[in-house]
Design a protein around this motif. Structure first.
Motif, PDB file in Angstrom:
ATOM      1  N   HIS A  71       2.758  15.384  15.842  1.00 39.91           N
ATOM      2  CA  HIS A  71       1.815  16.499  15.850  1.00 39.91           C
ATOM      3  C   HIS A  71       2.087  17.322  14.595  1.00 39.91           C
ATOM      4  O   HIS A  71       3.176  17.870  14.434  1.00 39.91           O
ATOM      5  CB  HIS A  71       2.014  17.338  17.110  1.00 39.91           C
ATOM      6  CG  HIS A  71       1.188  18.585  17.159  1.00 39.91           C
ATOM      7  ND1 HIS A  71      -0.151  18.607  16.837  1.00 39.91           N
ATOM      8  CD2 HIS A  71       1.515  19.851  17.495  1.00 39.91           C
ATOM      9  CE1 HIS A  71      -0.609  19.842  16.980  1.00 39.91           C
ATOM     10  NE2 HIS A  71       0.382  20.613  17.375  1.00 39.91           N
ATOM     11  N   ILE A  83       2.249  20.225  12.201  1.00 39.52           N
ATOM     12  CA  ILE A  83       2.293  21.682  12.255  1.00 39.52           C
ATOM     13  C   ILE A  83       2.626  22.151  10.851  1.00 39.52           C
ATOM     14  O   ILE A  83       3.591  21.696  10.257  1.00 39.52           O
ATOM     15  CB  ILE A  83       3.375  22.169  13.237  1.00 39.52           C
ATOM     16  CG1 ILE A  83       3.115  21.616  14.630  1.00 39.52           C
ATOM     17  CG2 ILE A  83       3.436  23.693  13.251  1.00 39.52           C
ATOM     18  CD1 ILE A  83       4.230  21.887  15.615  1.00 39.52           C
ATOM     19  N   GLU A  93       2.112  26.030  19.300  1.00 40.52           N
ATOM     20  CA  GLU A  93       1.529  24.861  18.624  1.00 40.52           C
ATOM     21  C   GLU A  93       1.693  23.587  19.454  1.00 40.52           C
ATOM     22  O   GLU A  93       0.842  22.703  19.422  1.00 40.52           O
ATOM     23  CB  GLU A  93       2.173  24.656  17.255  1.00 40.52           C
ATOM     24  CG  GLU A  93       1.654  25.564  16.189  1.00 40.52           C
ATOM     25  CD  GLU A  93       0.228  25.255  15.783  1.00 40.52           C
ATOM     26  OE1 GLU A  93      -0.176  24.071  15.771  1.00 40.52           O
ATOM     27  OE2 GLU A  93      -0.499  26.204  15.480  1.00 40.52           O
ATOM     28  N   CYS A  94       2.791  23.492  20.163  1.00 42.85           N
ATOM     29  CA  CYS A  94       3.091  22.286  20.952  1.00 42.85           C
ATOM     30  C   CYS A  94       2.571  22.369  22.386  1.00 42.85           C
ATOM     31  O   CYS A  94       2.695  21.405  23.147  1.00 42.85           O
ATOM     32  CB  CYS A  94       4.597  22.040  20.967  1.00 42.85           C
ATOM     33  SG  CYS A  94       5.249  21.676  19.330  1.00 42.85           S
ATOM     34  N   ARG A  95       1.999  23.472  22.771  1.00 40.84           N
ATOM     35  CA  ARG A  95       1.575  23.724  24.148  1.00 40.84           C
ATOM     36  C   ARG A  95       0.699  22.619  24.772  1.00 40.84           C
ATOM     37  O   ARG A  95       0.852  22.337  25.959  1.00 40.84           O
ATOM     38  CB  ARG A  95       0.841  25.063  24.221  1.00 40.84           C
ATOM     39  CG  ARG A  95       0.362  25.446  25.591  1.00 40.84           C
ATOM     40  CD  ARG A  95       1.304  26.268  26.429  1.00 40.84           C
ATOM     41  NE  ARG A  95       1.924  27.340  25.705  1.00 40.84           N
ATOM     42  CZ  ARG A  95       3.247  27.598  25.771  1.00 40.84           C
ATOM     43  NH1 ARG A  95       4.032  26.871  26.495  1.00 40.84           N
ATOM     44  NH2 ARG A  95       3.761  28.589  25.091  1.00 40.84           N
ATOM     45  N   ILE A 144       9.899  22.571  26.513  1.00 40.13           N
ATOM     46  CA  ILE A 144       9.967  22.193  25.102  1.00 40.13           C
ATOM     47  C   ILE A 144      11.325  22.646  24.595  1.00 40.13           C
ATOM     48  O   ILE A 144      11.725  23.792  24.806  1.00 40.13           O
ATOM     49  CB  ILE A 144       8.877  22.894  24.266  1.00 40.13           C
ATOM     50  CG1 ILE A 144       7.491  22.481  24.732  1.00 40.13           C
ATOM     51  CG2 ILE A 144       9.060  22.598  22.786  1.00 40.13           C
ATOM     52  CD1 ILE A 144       6.373  23.246  24.043  1.00 40.13           C
ATOM     53  N   ARG A 184      13.846  22.634  21.050  1.00 38.22           N
ATOM     54  CA  ARG A 184      13.866  22.429  19.608  1.00 38.22           C
ATOM     55  C   ARG A 184      15.294  22.082  19.193  1.00 38.22           C
ATOM     56  O   ARG A 184      16.233  22.802  19.530  1.00 38.22           O
ATOM     57  CB  ARG A 184      13.417  23.708  18.914  1.00 38.22           C
ATOM     58  CG  ARG A 184      13.235  23.577  17.436  1.00 38.22           C
ATOM     59  CD  ARG A 184      12.683  24.863  16.867  1.00 38.22           C
ATOM     60  NE  ARG A 184      12.267  24.678  15.506  1.00 38.22           N
ATOM     61  CZ  ARG A 184      11.726  25.619  14.764  1.00 38.22           C
ATOM     62  NH1 ARG A 184      11.507  26.819  15.258  1.00 38.22           N
ATOM     63  NH2 ARG A 184      11.376  25.378  13.520  1.00 38.22           N
TER      64      ARG A 184
END
Length: 177
Positions: free
Chosen positions: A107, A109, A121-123, A151, A153
Motif C-alpha cells: 500500500h 503511502i 492510511e492503513c485503516r 496495526i 509498526r
C-alpha cells in the motif's frame, strides 16, 4: 519493468485506456514474490502466505473510502481474490484461512508525519479484513467478529530519508520473511 492494468479489468471500469500503475518496481516485486511462493517447496518460512496484487490493493483503498463499512458488499473480484484465483497471474487456489494465514500487500503511502496518520492510511485493511472473513468463512470454521485488526509498526526498520526510493527500500524487509 512497467506494469499496466488492462482497460477491461473490473478494477478500472471507468477508465478509457490502459492504466499505468504508478509504482512499477513494487508491482513487479509483488508479482515476483507471489510466483516464488507458488514453488514447491516454498522458499519462504511458510507456504501459508499469499501476496495481494497491487491494483487489487488500490481498489480496496478506493472502495473503502467511498463505501460505508456497515453496508459494505464485497464484489465477485474480492471473492475470487479470497479463493486464490484472481487475477489470473496470481492464481494459486489458496483460500484465505484454509490455506493462507499471512497476507502481504503493498500500500503506497507518501510522507507520513505521525503514527496516527500512518494508522489512518492503513485503516482499510484492519477494518475490512474481519468483515470480509465474516462474509467468506463459514461460522463453524471462524466465529464472526467485526473487531478491527491491530496495526503494528516495526520500530527496528531504518527510516528512508530519500523520497521516491521507499518501495525499493521496503523490499529488503519483505524478502526477509
Amino acid at each position: 519493468m512497467q506494469a499496466i492494468a488492462p482497460k477491461n479489468d473490473a478494477h478500472f471500469v471507468n477508465q478509457e485506456d490502459e492504466v499505468n500503475i504508478n509504482d512499477p518496481h513494487m508491482t513487479s516485486a509483488m508479482l515476483m514474490f507471489h510466483k516464488r511462493s507458488m514453488k514447491d517447496p516454498s522458499p519462504y518460512s511458510s507456504s501459508r502466505i499469499t501476496f495481494l496484487e497491487h491494483w487489487f490493493v488500490k481498489m480496496w483503498v478506493r472502495d473503502y473510502k467511498k463505501n460505508d463499512p456497515k453496508t459494505w458488499e464485497f464484489s465477485d473480484t474480492y471473492k475470487k481474490v479470497f479463493n486464490g484465483n484472481y487475477p489470473q497471474e496470481f492464481s494459486d487456489n489458496k483460500k484465505w484461512l484454509m490455506d493462507v494465514d499471512r497476507l502481504y500487500l503493498c500500500h503506497l503511502i507518501n510522507v507520513v508525519p505521525s503514527n496516527t496518520d500512518l494508522l489512518e492510511e492503513c485503516r482499510p485493511f484492519p477494518k475490512m479484513i474481519p468483515l470480509f472473513l465474516n462474509e467468506m468463512v463459514q461460522e463453524k470454521l471462524r466465529k464472526k467478529n467485526s473487531q478491527q485488526f491491530k496495526i503494528s509498526r516495526l520500530k527496528s526498520v531504518p527510516k528512508n530519508e530519500d523520497p521516491g526510493d521507499g518501495g525499493v527500500y521496503a523490499l529488503k524487509y519483505m524478502i526477509g520473511d
